[in-house]
Design an enzyme around this catalytic site. Sequence first.
Site, PDB file in Angstrom:
ATOM      1  N   PRO A 224      -7.074  -2.794   6.197  1.00  0.00           N
ATOM      2  CG  PRO A 224      -8.172  -4.826   6.615  1.00  0.00           C
ATOM      3  CD  PRO A 224      -7.068  -4.217   5.788  1.00  0.00           C
ATOM      4  CB  CYS A 225      -5.523   0.188  10.196  1.00  0.00           C
ATOM      5  SG  CYS A 225      -6.244   1.695   9.558  1.00  0.00           S
TER       6      CYS A 225
END
Length: 188
Positions: A132-133
């Site tokens: 989950p950047c």
Amino acid sequence: MNQTGRVFIATASGKWFGILVDANNRLLASSFSDNRQLLERHLKQLGRARAVESGEHRLIREMIRAYNGREYSKVDLDLHQVSEYQRRVYKVLRQIPRGKVTSYGLISKAIGSGPRAVGGAVASNRYAPFVPCHRVVPSDMTVGNYSMNQRPSLEGSQVKREMLENEGVILNGDRVDRTCLWTPSTRH
DNA sequence: TAGCAGATACCTT
DNA sequence: AAGGTATCTGCTA
């Protein structure tokens, strides 16, 4: 050094979602875009795949859930082809709880690196949204940058903002509320 | 392997 | 609010 794989594409709510998987359905890459061509090109190139398969795939369903900020079941990532450093950064990213964010600087402190180096690793993430950047923001808590398919996108930040809101992150104007900040543990 | 460019942070004015 | 710089990795030639 890219491995061959199969590319699957599907669309939902006006956006295209795609995955690159190996023979055992382990995830080699995933991405999404408003632009189908761009998405296909990106994944085919990463996987040296000739064709794109459309139709049902469990990982696409999980991906759409993740994109919409919902819970999803476990996904096996093949992290074999990214650098040791990227794996260190992604390990921290995967610990950020849904609905929280952390900063490039806090991650760098946790792993004993530098914030810009973390930015580089985050920017090259090929497992979005499973890694989950979108939960990494600058230390001033503005939403910050986001690119899709390794290309600068004018709408990237807007997409990032929507993903954060969908999973319950609170935004005050252009900034994430401080109560949503999560600090990675320094043991690693 | 040196040089450079980042999805940064922090300190000065 | 803006600019300089410390700092670390990965890409290129």
